[in-house]
Design a protein around this motif. Structure first.
Motif, PDB file in Angstrom:
ATOM      1  N   SER A   1      34.595  54.102 -45.060  1.00 55.53           N
ATOM      2  CA  SER A   1      34.862  54.291 -43.357  1.00 55.53           C
ATOM      3  C   SER A   1      35.942  53.566 -42.903  1.00 55.53           C
ATOM      4  CB  SER A   1      33.561  53.566 -42.748  1.00 55.53           C
ATOM      5  OG  SER A   1      33.292  52.200 -43.034  1.00 55.53           O
TER       6      SER A   1
ATOM      7  N   GLN B   1      16.242  56.565 -43.945  1.00 58.02           N
ATOM      8  CA  GLN B   1      15.472  57.274 -43.280  1.00 58.02           C
ATOM      9  C   GLN B   1      14.333  57.301 -43.658  1.00 58.02           C
ATOM     10  OE1 GLN B   1      17.854  60.927 -44.436  1.00 58.02           O
ATOM     11  NE2 GLN B   1      18.966  60.816 -42.448  1.00 58.02           N
TER      12      GLN B   1
ATOM     13  N   ILE C   1      21.527  56.066 -46.908  1.00 57.83           N
ATOM     14  CA  ILE C   1      21.107  56.402 -45.791  1.00 57.83           C
ATOM     15  C   ILE C   1      19.510  57.027 -45.990  1.00 57.83           C
ATOM     16  CG2 ILE C   1      21.440  58.450 -44.225  1.00 57.83           C
ATOM     17  CD1 ILE C   1      24.293  57.929 -44.685  1.00 57.83           C
ATOM     18  N   GLN C   2      19.233  57.761 -47.037  1.00 62.57           N
ATOM     19  CA  GLN C   2      18.020  58.530 -47.408  1.00 62.57           C
ATOM     20  C   GLN C   2      16.946  57.236 -47.369  1.00 62.57           C
ATOM     21  OE1 GLN C   2      18.992  60.482 -51.408  1.00 62.57           O
ATOM     22  NE2 GLN C   2      19.518  62.419 -50.104  1.00 62.57           N
ATOM     23  N   GLN C   3      17.324  56.077 -47.983  1.00 60.11           N
ATOM     24  CA  GLN C   3      16.441  55.093 -47.882  1.00 60.11           C
ATOM     25  C   GLN C   3      15.858  54.660 -46.707  1.00 60.11           C
ATOM     26  OE1 GLN C   3      16.802  52.089 -51.233  1.00 60.11           O
ATOM     27  NE2 GLN C   3      18.681  53.197 -51.417  1.00 60.11           N
TER      28      GLN C   3
ATOM     29  N   TRP D   1      21.328  50.168 -53.746  1.00 60.60           N
ATOM     30  CA  TRP D   1      22.583  50.983 -53.577  1.00 60.60           C
ATOM     31  C   TRP D   1      23.693  50.724 -54.550  1.00 60.60           C
ATOM     32  CZ3 TRP D   1      21.342  47.304 -50.029  1.00 60.60           C
ATOM     33  CH2 TRP D   1      22.471  46.755 -49.575  1.00 60.60           C
TER      34      TRP D   1
ATOM     35  N   ASP E   1      27.544  54.387 -52.228  1.00 59.25           N
ATOM     36  CA  ASP E   1      26.594  55.528 -52.427  1.00 59.25           C
ATOM     37  C   ASP E   1      25.866  55.580 -51.047  1.00 59.25           C
ATOM     38  OD1 ASP E   1      24.825  57.800 -52.771  1.00 59.25           O
ATOM     39  OD2 ASP E   1      23.708  56.646 -54.378  1.00 59.25           O
ATOM     40  N   ARG E   2      26.743  55.983 -49.940  1.00 56.52           N
ATOM     41  CA  ARG E   2      25.972  55.881 -48.617  1.00 56.52           C
ATOM     42  C   ARG E   2      24.822  57.173 -48.671  1.00 56.52           C
ATOM     43  NH1 ARG E   2      29.268  55.350 -43.552  1.00 56.52           N
ATOM     44  NH2 ARG E   2      30.749  53.638 -44.443  1.00 56.52           N
ATOM     45  N   THR E   3      25.107  58.108 -49.235  1.00 61.96           N
ATOM     46  CA  THR E   3      23.873  59.132 -49.202  1.00 61.96           C
ATOM     47  C   THR E   3      22.653  58.487 -49.678  1.00 61.96           C
ATOM     48  OG1 THR E   3      25.457  60.821 -49.651  1.00 61.96           O
ATOM     49  CG2 THR E   3      23.097  61.421 -49.756  1.00 61.96           C
ATOM     50  N   GLY E   4      22.711  57.975 -50.781  1.00 68.68           N
ATOM     51  CA  GLY E   4      21.474  57.344 -51.206  1.00 68.68           C
ATOM     52  C   GLY E   4      21.014  56.281 -50.291  1.00 68.68           C
TER      53      GLY E   4
END
Length: 146
Positions: free
Chosen positions: A37, A125, A121-123, A95, A116-119
Protein backbone atom coordinates in the motif's frame (compact mmCIF):
# COMPACT_ATOMS: atom_id res chain seq x y z
CA UNK A 1 29.96 -5.30 9.59
CA UNK A 2 26.50 -6.78 10.15
CA UNK A 3 24.80 -8.86 7.48
CA UNK A 4 21.27 -8.25 6.21
CA UNK A 5 20.07 -11.15 8.37
CA UNK A 6 21.73 -9.80 11.53
CA UNK A 7 20.23 -6.37 10.87
CA UNK A 8 16.77 -7.84 10.18
CA UNK A 9 16.93 -9.84 13.43
CA UNK A 10 18.01 -6.71 15.33
CA UNK A 11 15.06 -4.76 13.89
CA UNK A 12 12.60 -7.37 15.13
CA UNK A 13 14.28 -7.39 18.52
CA UNK A 14 14.02 -3.59 18.70
CA UNK A 15 10.33 -3.78 17.73
CA UNK A 16 9.62 -6.39 20.41
CA UNK A 17 11.44 -4.23 22.98
CA UNK A 18 9.57 -1.13 21.70
CA UNK A 19 12.91 0.56 21.01
CA UNK A 20 12.22 2.55 17.85
CA UNK A 21 15.33 4.66 18.34
CA UNK A 22 17.49 1.62 17.58
CA UNK A 23 16.11 1.62 14.02
CA UNK A 24 18.07 4.81 13.34
CA UNK A 25 21.30 2.88 14.05
CA UNK A 26 20.27 -0.16 12.02
CA UNK A 27 18.91 1.60 8.93
CA UNK A 28 20.29 4.03 6.42
CA UNK A 29 18.71 7.46 6.84
CA UNK A 30 16.98 7.08 3.47
CA UNK A 31 16.05 3.39 3.77
CA UNK A 32 13.63 2.55 0.97
CA UNK A 33 10.38 1.02 2.25
CA UNK A 34 7.85 -0.68 0.01
CA UNK A 35 4.65 -2.46 0.98
CA UNK A 36 1.49 -3.38 -0.93
CA UNK A 37 0.00 0.00 0.00
CA UNK A 38 2.92 2.43 0.18
CA UNK A 39 6.38 3.43 -0.94
CA UNK A 40 8.29 5.72 1.40
CA UNK A 41 11.72 6.35 2.87
CA UNK A 42 13.36 6.73 6.26
CA UNK A 43 13.95 4.84 9.48
CA UNK A 44 11.16 6.77 11.21
CA UNK A 45 8.66 5.55 8.61
CA UNK A 46 9.81 1.96 9.14
CA UNK A 47 9.28 2.41 12.86
CA UNK A 48 5.84 3.92 12.19
CA UNK A 49 4.92 0.88 10.10
CA UNK A 50 5.74 -1.50 12.95
CA UNK A 51 4.04 0.78 15.52
CA UNK A 52 0.86 0.82 13.45
CA UNK A 53 0.84 -2.97 13.31
CA UNK A 54 1.43 -3.22 17.06
CA UNK A 55 -1.38 -0.71 17.62
CA UNK A 56 -3.91 -2.89 15.78
CA UNK A 57 -3.14 -6.24 17.40
CA UNK A 58 -2.42 -7.73 20.79
CA UNK A 59 -0.30 -10.82 21.26
CA UNK A 60 1.41 -10.19 17.91
CA UNK A 61 3.80 -13.03 17.07
CA UNK A 62 5.94 -13.95 14.09
CA UNK A 63 7.30 -17.31 13.00
CA UNK A 64 10.00 -17.65 10.35
CA UNK A 65 8.97 -20.20 7.73
CA UNK A 66 12.02 -19.88 5.48
CA UNK A 67 15.04 -17.67 4.87
CA UNK A 68 17.19 -17.20 1.79
CA UNK A 69 20.42 -15.20 2.15
CA UNK A 70 22.80 -13.91 -0.48
CA UNK A 71 26.32 -15.32 -0.32
CA UNK A 72 27.81 -11.94 0.54
CA UNK A 73 25.26 -11.21 3.30
CA UNK A 74 23.85 -8.07 1.66
CA UNK A 75 20.39 -9.46 0.80
CA UNK A 76 17.78 -11.51 2.61
CA UNK A 77 14.34 -12.89 1.74
CA UNK A 78 12.15 -14.15 4.58
CA UNK A 79 8.80 -15.92 4.58
CA UNK A 80 6.92 -15.27 7.81
CA UNK A 81 3.66 -16.32 9.40
CA UNK A 82 2.26 -13.60 11.64
CA UNK A 83 -0.54 -14.00 14.14
CA UNK A 84 -2.29 -11.50 16.34
CA UNK A 85 -5.57 -10.71 18.02
CA UNK A 86 -7.26 -7.58 16.64
CA UNK A 87 -7.93 -5.17 19.48
CA UNK A 88 -11.55 -5.42 20.59
CA UNK A 89 -11.83 -9.13 19.75
CA UNK A 90 -10.71 -12.44 21.16
CA UNK A 91 -10.05 -14.16 17.82
CA UNK A 92 -6.52 -14.79 16.61
CA UNK A 93 -5.86 -14.03 12.93
CA UNK A 94 -3.02 -15.51 10.89
CA UNK A 95 -1.41 -14.09 7.73
CA UNK A 96 1.69 -14.62 5.64
CA UNK A 97 4.34 -12.04 4.82
CA UNK A 98 7.34 -11.99 2.50
CA UNK A 99 10.11 -9.54 3.45
CA UNK A 100 13.08 -8.70 1.24
CA UNK A 101 15.91 -6.79 2.91
CA UNK A 102 19.02 -5.28 1.38
CA UNK A 103 22.00 -3.98 3.34
CA UNK A 104 25.01 -1.87 2.46
CA UNK A 105 27.89 -0.80 4.71
CA UNK A 106 26.30 -2.52 7.72
CA UNK A 107 22.91 -0.74 7.47
CA UNK A 108 19.56 -1.64 5.97
CA UNK A 109 19.02 0.29 2.74
CA UNK A 110 15.84 -1.41 1.55
CA UNK A 111 12.90 -3.13 3.30
CA UNK A 112 10.13 -4.56 1.10
CA UNK A 113 7.23 -6.34 2.81
CA UNK A 114 4.26 -7.91 1.05
CA UNK A 115 1.47 -9.61 2.94
CA UNK A 116 -1.43 -11.86 1.99
CA UNK A 117 -4.03 -9.09 2.17
CA UNK A 118 -6.79 -11.19 0.65
CA UNK A 119 -6.46 -13.89 3.29
CA UNK A 120 -6.34 -11.31 6.08
CA UNK A 121 -9.38 -9.42 4.73
CA UNK A 122 -11.35 -12.67 4.48
CA UNK A 123 -10.62 -13.43 8.13
CA UNK A 124 -11.68 -9.91 9.16
CA UNK A 125 -14.90 -10.23 7.14
CA UNK A 126 -15.64 -13.51 8.94
CA UNK A 127 -15.15 -11.74 12.27
CA UNK A 128 -17.56 -9.00 11.22
CA UNK A 129 -20.14 -11.55 10.03
CA UNK A 130 -19.86 -13.52 13.27
CA UNK A 131 -20.23 -10.34 15.33
CA UNK A 132 -23.23 -9.23 13.24
CA UNK A 133 -24.84 -12.62 13.84
CA UNK A 134 -24.26 -12.26 17.58
CA UNK A 135 -25.83 -8.80 17.49
CA UNK A 136 -29.01 -10.13 15.87
CA UNK A 137 -29.49 -12.90 18.39
CA UNK A 138 -27.97 -11.06 21.33
CA UNK A 139 -29.97 -7.85 21.19
CA UNK A 140 -29.50 -4.34 19.87
CA UNK A 141 -26.52 -2.14 20.46
CA UNK A 142 -23.76 -4.67 19.84
CA UNK A 143 -20.64 -2.97 18.50
CA UNK A 144 -17.24 -4.14 17.37
CA UNK A 145 -13.95 -2.31 16.85
CA UNK A 146 -10.79 -3.24 14.94
Amino acid sequence: MKTARELWEAVYQAVEEVNGFLLYDLCDGEVEIRTASQETKGAKRLGDMFAQQRGLYTELEHKVDSIVESGDGTALAVELTLTGIPKGTDTRLTWNVIEVIRADAGRIVSWHAMLDRTGLIQQIQQLHAAKAGEGKSGGAGTSWKV
